[in-house]
Scaffold this motif. Structure first.
Motif, PDB file in Angstrom:
ATOM      1  N   ASP A  23      40.127  53.922  34.369  1.00 54.94           N
ATOM      2  CA  ASP A  23      41.539  54.104  35.023  1.00 54.94           C
ATOM      3  C   ASP A  23      41.948  55.661  35.210  1.00 54.94           C
ATOM      4  OD1 ASP A  23      41.682  55.189  32.276  1.00 54.94           O
ATOM      5  OD2 ASP A  23      43.501  54.075  32.061  1.00 54.94           O
ATOM      6  N   GLU A  24      40.962  56.385  35.695  1.00 57.14           N
ATOM      7  CA  GLU A  24      41.178  57.993  35.787  1.00 57.14           C
ATOM      8  C   GLU A  24      40.891  58.337  37.425  1.00 57.14           C
ATOM      9  OE1 GLU A  24      39.219  60.466  33.166  1.00 57.14           O
ATOM     10  OE2 GLU A  24      39.113  58.799  31.483  1.00 57.14           O
ATOM     11  N   ASP A  25      41.511  59.254  37.659  1.00 52.86           N
ATOM     12  CA  ASP A  25      41.347  59.744  39.006  1.00 52.86           C
ATOM     13  C   ASP A  25      41.508  58.947  40.162  1.00 52.86           C
ATOM     14  OD1 ASP A  25      41.246  62.355  37.881  1.00 52.86           O
ATOM     15  OD2 ASP A  25      39.168  62.493  37.766  1.00 52.86           O
ATOM     16  N   GLY A  26      42.546  57.828  40.041  1.00 53.35           N
ATOM     17  CA  GLY A  26      42.508  56.967  41.089  1.00 53.35           C
ATOM     18  C   GLY A  26      41.681  55.836  41.591  1.00 53.35           C
ATOM     19  N   ARG A  27      40.757  55.619  40.294  1.00 51.08           N
ATOM     20  CA  ARG A  27      39.955  54.756  40.207  1.00 51.08           C
ATOM     21  C   ARG A  27      40.671  53.252  40.278  1.00 51.08           C
ATOM     22  NH1 ARG A  27      37.609  50.701  37.534  1.00 51.08           N
ATOM     23  NH2 ARG A  27      35.514  50.013  38.072  1.00 51.08           N
ATOM     24  N   ALA A  28      40.859  52.277  41.205  1.00 51.57           N
ATOM     25  CA  ALA A  28      41.520  51.194  41.155  1.00 51.57           C
ATOM     26  C   ALA A  28      40.782  49.954  40.582  1.00 51.57           C
ATOM     27  CB  ALA A  28      41.843  50.675  42.688  1.00 51.57           C
ATOM     28  N   PRO A  29      41.268  48.970  40.125  1.00 47.45           N
ATOM     29  CA  PRO A  29      40.442  47.984  39.223  1.00 47.45           C
ATOM     30  C   PRO A  29      39.546  47.064  40.305  1.00 47.45           C
ATOM     31  CG  PRO A  29      42.676  47.763  38.860  1.00 47.45           C
ATOM     32  CD  PRO A  29      42.751  48.853  40.158  1.00 47.45           C
ATOM     33  N   SER A  30      38.475  46.704  39.799  1.00 45.73           N
ATOM     34  CA  SER A  30      37.451  45.943  40.432  1.00 45.73           C
ATOM     35  C   SER A  30      37.459  44.567  39.935  1.00 45.73           C
ATOM     36  CB  SER A  30      36.118  46.361  40.383  1.00 45.73           C
ATOM     37  OG  SER A  30      35.556  46.265  39.067  1.00 45.73           O
ATOM     38  N   VAL A  31      36.697  43.630  40.490  1.00 43.56           N
ATOM     39  CA  VAL A  31      36.731  42.252  39.982  1.00 43.56           C
ATOM     40  C   VAL A  31      35.975  42.368  38.522  1.00 43.56           C
ATOM     41  CG1 VAL A  31      36.807  41.015  42.216  1.00 43.56           C
ATOM     42  CG2 VAL A  31      34.632  41.840  41.277  1.00 43.56           C
ATOM     43  N   TRP A  32      35.204  43.272  38.129  1.00 45.27           N
ATOM     44  CA  TRP A  32      34.590  43.222  36.808  1.00 45.27           C
ATOM     45  C   TRP A  32      35.664  43.750  36.052  1.00 45.27           C
ATOM     46  CZ3 TRP A  32      31.477  41.217  33.538  1.00 45.27           C
ATOM     47  CH2 TRP A  32      30.246  40.664  33.799  1.00 45.27           C
ATOM     48  N   ASP A  33      36.611  44.697  36.277  1.00 40.48           N
ATOM     49  CA  ASP A  33      37.353  44.899  35.414  1.00 40.48           C
ATOM     50  C   ASP A  33      38.483  43.737  35.122  1.00 40.48           C
ATOM     51  OD1 ASP A  33      37.267  47.871  35.053  1.00 40.48           O
ATOM     52  OD2 ASP A  33      37.570  47.754  37.384  1.00 40.48           O
ATOM     53  N   THR A  34      38.739  43.275  35.863  1.00 45.23           N
ATOM     54  CA  THR A  34      39.351  41.691  35.680  1.00 45.23           C
ATOM     55  C   THR A  34      38.912  40.826  34.879  1.00 45.23           C
ATOM     56  OG1 THR A  34      40.802  42.178  37.843  1.00 45.23           O
ATOM     57  CG2 THR A  34      41.114  40.125  36.861  1.00 45.23           C
ATOM     58  N   TYR A  35      37.618  40.595  35.388  1.00 46.16           N
ATOM     59  CA  TYR A  35      36.925  39.552  34.473  1.00 46.16           C
ATOM     60  C   TYR A  35      36.828  39.890  33.031  1.00 46.16           C
ATOM     61  CZ  TYR A  35      32.805  36.525  33.620  1.00 46.16           C
ATOM     62  OH  TYR A  35      32.110  35.470  33.180  1.00 46.16           O
ATOM     63  N   ALA A  36      36.184  40.979  32.947  1.00 44.53           N
ATOM     64  CA  ALA A  36      36.204  41.665  31.373  1.00 44.53           C
ATOM     65  C   ALA A  36      37.379  41.652  30.555  1.00 44.53           C
ATOM     66  CB  ALA A  36      35.593  42.810  31.335  1.00 44.53           C
ATOM     67  N   HIS A  37      38.324  42.126  31.154  1.00 42.58           N
ATOM     68  CA  HIS A  37      39.679  42.240  30.487  1.00 42.58           C
ATOM     69  C   HIS A  37      40.470  40.775  30.284  1.00 42.58           C
ATOM     70  CE1 HIS A  37      40.516  46.260  29.682  1.00 42.58           C
ATOM     71  NE2 HIS A  37      39.696  46.594  30.873  1.00 42.58           N
ATOM     72  N   ASP A  38      40.068  39.695  31.075  1.00 42.05           N
ATOM     73  CA  ASP A  38      40.455  38.483  30.781  1.00 42.05           C
ATOM     74  C   ASP A  38      39.735  37.662  29.847  1.00 42.05           C
ATOM     75  OD1 ASP A  38      42.295  38.362  32.786  1.00 42.05           O
ATOM     76  OD2 ASP A  38      41.254  37.580  34.196  1.00 42.05           O
ATOM     77  N   GLY A  39      38.685  38.572  28.834  1.00 41.20           N
ATOM     78  CA  GLY A  39      38.151  37.876  27.782  1.00 41.20           C
ATOM     79  C   GLY A  39      37.046  36.944  28.219  1.00 41.20           C
TER      80      GLY A  39
ATOM     81  N   ASP B 170      30.538  29.291  41.725  1.00 40.15           N
ATOM     82  CA  ASP B 170      30.310  27.764  41.551  1.00 40.15           C
ATOM     83  C   ASP B 170      30.455  27.737  40.013  1.00 40.15           C
ATOM     84  OD1 ASP B 170      29.112  25.517  41.105  1.00 40.15           O
ATOM     85  OD2 ASP B 170      26.932  25.952  41.463  1.00 40.15           O
ATOM     86  N   GLN B 171      29.770  28.217  39.322  1.00 38.24           N
ATOM     87  CA  GLN B 171      29.837  28.131  37.599  1.00 38.24           C
ATOM     88  C   GLN B 171      31.130  28.840  37.100  1.00 38.24           C
ATOM     89  OE1 GLN B 171      25.853  28.947  36.185  1.00 38.24           O
ATOM     90  NE2 GLN B 171      24.978  26.884  37.076  1.00 38.24           N
ATOM     91  N   GLY B 172      31.357  29.809  37.697  1.00 40.70           N
ATOM     92  CA  GLY B 172      32.699  30.745  37.183  1.00 40.70           C
ATOM     93  C   GLY B 172      32.192  31.536  35.873  1.00 40.70           C
ATOM     94  N   ASN B 173      30.970  31.863  35.884  1.00 38.78           N
ATOM     95  CA  ASN B 173      30.447  32.421  34.616  1.00 38.78           C
ATOM     96  C   ASN B 173      30.220  34.096  34.856  1.00 38.78           C
ATOM     97  OD1 ASN B 173      28.139  32.264  36.048  1.00 38.78           O
ATOM     98  ND2 ASN B 173      26.905  31.232  34.530  1.00 38.78           N
ATOM     99  N   GLY B 174      31.001  34.490  35.924  1.00 38.72           N
ATOM    100  CA  GLY B 174      30.861  35.949  36.628  1.00 38.72           C
ATOM    101  C   GLY B 174      32.022  36.230  37.456  1.00 38.72           C
ATOM    102  N   PRO B 175      32.399  37.465  37.715  1.00 42.44           N
ATOM    103  CA  PRO B 175      33.485  37.559  38.615  1.00 42.44           C
ATOM    104  C   PRO B 175      33.221  37.251  40.127  1.00 42.44           C
ATOM    105  CG  PRO B 175      32.406  39.478  37.975  1.00 42.44           C
ATOM    106  CD  PRO B 175      31.807  38.620  37.192  1.00 42.44           C
TER     107      PRO B 175
END
Length: 497
Positions: free
Chosen positions: A57-73, A186-191
């Protein structure tokens, strides 16, 4: 019927002879040095952005799909790449939010990084998309299931070619589109975690598993070919670089020498590898895929087919382990099927979500390289990922990783001597990373990162010392246990000192 059985028997005999030759070939290359490879053959080790950078979350970096996937647990233990190896603060890396003005801090970092690599005699090979893209594009139009991403990816590639192409000669557009699309759509085991009932792993209810994996790969191939066309028409004459795409590959073998399992093995190869390679080579998907998936697999227009066909200068191969395939064609009787059901196999492979070591079976790599040679026109190939998985711990004496590297580099040499058009071998990974399947629970690194140290201090493992020894001309047959007892056989563990 007798003729059919006779043909099957011949095929089994040929398979057994091939396996015998592979085993004998690997044995013949046990004692080798760096000098047994061509002078221009590339060796190295790899990392990837989300797995290494941190500073989420530094210097203007916006979220990626991996940020969302990981933070969703969805990563084991709630782990994420917010800090990872803290590459940002050690090497100052950044990205933008998917469209619009280019983040100047990102350009500054990558220019500095590329220059530092080159000044130390290291040739950078750059991958533009590794399982990750801006969350903003996922939210706006669904990411890779929309044709809109073709334009956005091409514009992104244009920035990279323009800004870095004077020093970067080797580009991979997208890494492992086959695995990325199966896991993400398909399997939903990754972003981006698309999966529709009843096919879901992780309880996702977004997306459509029956169509989206095919759609995502279709748009990936179109975006890839668009980027290649851009490079060839705008940058190639001045920069003289090369653009390819990477494919994940198991060593694929029938589970039993029965006709059904042999056919299942071929079907799996079509769905996992031919899915990417045949459009690149021939301009269309494998016949078996079109027959099984029917209208669910997109169709290339004549113009698209011509653009995709031949849109590569080399292929990146990702390989870790083997898989045995058994027939499960009974599922083809179901009206509702996802990509995995369409493949119609039982796949027996080491658990990809565990931290157990991979078996050392390098004949699978030789078999896959031989398949590319015989069936895909023997394209130039860089092995971009190959390495041993261990549980994460503070032990620096990774003897099993040394033994794995010795065997697979030896297999690479055997395949090279057998006519495979190999150009390089890149070990995964240079340093312990946030692994995309199980976070920090497993380790592939040649260097250990102490996650309990506020400075995330790095330490060379035995494998780093062996690889350094080998790259400087040492004979591969020096035993890992010998290095462990007497480190004087190698230098201080740095690769390029």
């Amino acid at each position: 019927m007798m003729k059919k059985n006779r043909e099957l028997l011949i095929l089994v005999i040929v398979t057994l002879v091939l396996l015998l030759n592979l085993v004998l070939g690997v044995h013949s290359a046990e004692k080798y040095t760096r000098h047994d490879f061509p002078n221009d053959f590339v060796f190295g080790s790899g990392t990837s952005a989300y797995q290494w950078e941190g500073a989420a979350d530094e210097d203007g970096r916006a979220p990626s799909v991996w940020d969302t996937y990981a933070h969703d647990g969805y990563v084991h233990g709630g782990q994420n790449g917010d800090v990872a190896c803290d590459g940002y603060h050690k090497y100052k890396v950044n990205r933008n939010d998917g469209r619009g003005p280019v983040n100047p801090k990102a350009l500054e970092f990558y220019n500095n990084l590329i220059n530092e690599l080159i000044s130390n005699g290291i040739q950078p090979h750059v991958t533009l998309h590794n399982f990750d893209f801006p969350q903003a594009l996922e939210d706006e139009y669904g990411g890779w299931i929309s044709r809109k991403i073709i334009r956005d990816f091409t514009n992104y590639a244009d920035v990279c070619f323009r800004e870095f192409g004077d020093r970067v000669s080797y580009w991979i557009t997208i890494n492992e589109p086959n695995v990325f699309s199966i896991g993400g759509y398909d399997q939903g085991n990754g972003p981006p975690h698309h999966c529709s009932p009843p096919f879901c792993i992780n309880k996702s209810k977004r997306g459509n598993s029956t169509t989206e994996p095919y759609l995502a790969v279709h748009h990936i191939l179109l975006a890839h070919s668009s980027a290649v066309r851009l490079y060839r028409t705008t940058y190639k004459e001045k920069q003289n670089g090369f653009v390819g795409i990477s494919v994940y590959s198991f060593g694929i073998f029938p589970n039993t020498p029965t006709e059904n399992d042999i056919l299942a093995s071929q079907r799996a190869r079509d769905f996992l590898i031919g899915w990417i390679m045949e459009p690149l080579l021939l301009g269309d998907y494998p016949t078996s895929m079109k027959k099984i998936a029917g209208a669910r697999i997109p169709t290339f227009t004549n113009r698209e087919s011509k653009l995709v066909k031949g849109s590569y200068d080399f292929i990146g191969l990702i390989h870790y382990t083997n898989a045995n395939m058994a027939d499960n064609s009974v599922v083809l009787e179901n009206d509702l099927r996802d990509f995995s059901a369409d493949m119609a196999v039982f796949m027996y492979t080491p658990d990809l979500y565990a931290n157990a070591e991979y078996p050392v079976e390098p004949w699978g790599l030789i078999e896959e390289l031989n398949h590319f040679k015989l069936n895909y026109g023997n394209p130039p190939i860089f092995i971009y990922e190959n390495g041993q998985r261990t549980a994460s711990n503070a032990s620096l004496q990774d003897v099993s990783r040394v033994n794995y590297l010795k065997a697979y580099i030896g297999a690479t040499l055997d395949a090279l001597r057998n006519g495979s058009n190999l150009k390089g071998y890149i070990a995964w990974s240079f340093i312990d990373l946030f692994e995309l399947l199980d976070g920090y629970d497993s380790s592939f690194g040649l260097y250990y990162v102490d996650q309990n140290d506020p400075e995330l201090k790095r330490y060379p493992k035995l494998s780093a010392k062996w690889y350094s020894w080998f790259l400087k001309g040492g004979r591969s047959s020096v035993e890992a246990i010998e290095l462990e007892k007497d480190p004087s056989h190698v230098s201080n563990g740095h690769f390029f000192d």
